[in-house]
Design a protein around this motif. Sequence first.
Motif, PDB file in Angstrom:
ATOM      1  N   GLU A 157      41.556   2.751  36.269  1.00 18.82           N
ATOM      2  CA  GLU A 157      42.677   3.458  36.751  1.00 18.82           C
ATOM      3  C   GLU A 157      42.967   3.029  38.261  1.00 18.82           C
ATOM      4  N   LEU A 158      44.087   2.293  38.439  1.00 18.22           N
ATOM      5  CA  LEU A 158      44.483   1.741  39.553  1.00 18.22           C
ATOM      6  C   LEU A 158      44.279   2.619  40.957  1.00 18.22           C
ATOM      7  N   THR A 159      43.527   2.195  41.649  1.00 20.10           N
ATOM      8  CA  THR A 159      43.275   3.196  43.244  1.00 20.10           C
ATOM      9  C   THR A 159      43.591   2.467  44.396  1.00 20.10           C
ATOM     10  N   PRO A 160      44.803   2.409  44.778  1.00 23.86           N
ATOM     11  CA  PRO A 160      45.037   1.583  45.855  1.00 23.86           C
ATOM     12  C   PRO A 160      43.921   2.162  47.283  1.00 23.86           C
ATOM     13  N   PRO A 161      43.417   0.798  47.994  1.00 22.45           N
ATOM     14  CA  PRO A 161      42.479   1.228  48.915  1.00 22.45           C
ATOM     15  C   PRO A 161      43.321   1.856  50.168  1.00 22.45           C
ATOM     16  N   GLU A 162      42.518   2.553  50.890  1.00 17.47           N
ATOM     17  CA  GLU A 162      43.292   2.982  52.184  1.00 17.47           C
ATOM     18  C   GLU A 162      42.457   2.660  53.321  1.00 17.47           C
ATOM     19  N   PRO A 163      43.145   2.591  54.683  1.00 19.25           N
ATOM     20  CA  PRO A 163      44.568   2.394  54.808  1.00 19.25           C
ATOM     21  C   PRO A 163      45.180   1.045  54.191  1.00 19.25           C
ATOM     22  N   VAL A 164      46.434   1.292  53.707  1.00 16.57           N
ATOM     23  CA  VAL A 164      47.220  -0.122  53.247  1.00 16.57           C
ATOM     24  C   VAL A 164      47.704  -0.755  54.552  1.00 16.57           C
ATOM     25  N   PRO A 165      47.389  -2.150  54.707  1.00 18.62           N
ATOM     26  CA  PRO A 165      47.845  -2.754  55.981  1.00 18.62           C
ATOM     27  C   PRO A 165      49.375  -2.778  56.075  1.00 18.62           C
ATOM     28  N   ALA A 166      49.863  -2.960  57.233  1.00 15.67           N
ATOM     29  CA  ALA A 166      51.177  -2.722  57.445  1.00 15.67           C
ATOM     30  C   ALA A 166      51.800  -4.058  56.569  1.00 15.67           C
ATOM     31  N   GLY A 167      53.135  -3.883  56.178  1.00 16.65           N
ATOM     32  CA  GLY A 167      53.804  -4.974  55.460  1.00 16.65           C
ATOM     33  C   GLY A 167      54.294  -4.627  53.929  1.00 16.65           C
ATOM     34  N   ARG A 168      54.526  -5.673  53.155  1.00 11.61           N
ATOM     35  CA  ARG A 168      55.127  -5.346  51.748  1.00 11.61           C
ATOM     36  C   ARG A 168      54.825  -6.489  50.970  1.00 11.61           C
ATOM     37  N   ALA A 169      54.911  -6.203  49.528  1.00 11.39           N
ATOM     38  CA  ALA A 169      54.952  -7.043  48.770  1.00 11.39           C
ATOM     39  C   ALA A 169      56.141  -7.655  48.206  1.00 11.39           C
ATOM     40  N   ARG A 170      56.415  -8.921  47.967  1.00 13.48           N
ATOM     41  CA  ARG A 170      57.331  -9.438  47.127  1.00 13.48           C
ATOM     42  C   ARG A 170      56.996 -10.583  46.361  1.00 13.48           C
ATOM     43  N   VAL A 171      57.864 -10.761  45.190  1.00 11.65           N
ATOM     44  CA  VAL A 171      57.338 -11.853  44.563  1.00 11.65           C
ATOM     45  C   VAL A 171      57.933 -13.084  45.086  1.00 11.65           C
ATOM     46  N   ALA A 172      57.301 -14.258  44.942  1.00 10.95           N
ATOM     47  CA  ALA A 172      57.384 -15.541  45.434  1.00 10.95           C
ATOM     48  C   ALA A 172      58.316 -16.225  44.751  1.00 10.95           C
ATOM     49  N   GLY A 173      59.219 -16.979  45.526  1.00 12.74           N
ATOM     50  CA  GLY A 173      60.591 -17.548  45.011  1.00 12.74           C
ATOM     51  C   GLY A 173      60.424 -19.023  45.121  1.00 12.74           C
TER      52      GLY A 173
END
Length: 305
Positions: A157-173
């Motif tokens: 079961e996916l369990t994101p760790p806390e705290p999430v660092p500042a920022g965001r995800a994006r797909v590389a292009g």
Amino acid sequence: MSPETPPDSTPSVTPSPAPGWQLTTDLDGFLTRSEAYLRSEPALHTVLLTVTDTLRVRGLQAYGEGAPLFGTYTDASGAVLGAFVRTPPHRVSLSPIAPLGPEVVDALARQLADVSPDLPGVGADHATAESFAHAWEKHTGATATLDTRQRLYRLGELTPPEPVPAGRARVAGEADRELLVRWCREFGEAVGESTSMNAGDWADTRIAYGGVTLWEAPDGTPLAMAGATRRVAGQVRVAPVYTPADLRGRGYGGAATVAVTRAALDAGAAEVLLFTDLANPTSNGLYQRIGYRPVGDFAQYDFAR
């Protein structure tokens, strides 16, 4: 008796094939024989499945100029019970064949010693890799040295760790190609070996299907990457995960891993897998906190004369 059947005719009987290894350079023929076997346990066969998928999509020279070699082991009924893939100049990758008995492993080492005496090493589940390494030493006089011990994990079961660092995800292009090439090379140096294909080819391949997710700072600066293979047999393998040395310990690699894992699930993956180096307790602990659970241990051996 049917009038069409001559009185002295006897039914034809197709003899059962002799058990053993069949080697080929024909990818399509190999997949025809082995695909059902490989897909029967996709997690244990993840490397063979993803490598052959890349060869099918990118061509037989995706990993190097040499001709790939494939093989299957069949029993007397013709059922496939083992397989391997070798993409020169890289190690041979084996399915779990140690349970079939030492004679099966020995037979493969003997045959490969005749056709690929320059084999640089082997990668497989731990028992198979160790057994093949010993057999290779016997048949070639080479010295086998354990290079890496790995653990294969499957997502629970996916369990994101806390705290999430500042920022965001994006797909590389395409605009990230130079960065991906550089990070691919740095990753190879960090783990002590080159990647399985040229860094530029790797970047182009991954960009083509959205196979790298970046974690970037609020200002858009890339901080870490997590790659993912194409989905094959319902499974996706996360690889590689890389954070530059000066940015480690801040959660960026974990955040990228969570993002690429979630993307694989959203795209329909039935299983998400990843390998870790057992010598790195930090990464093993991180992936378990995220929700990955151990499947089994693997090993890579190097051969030298």
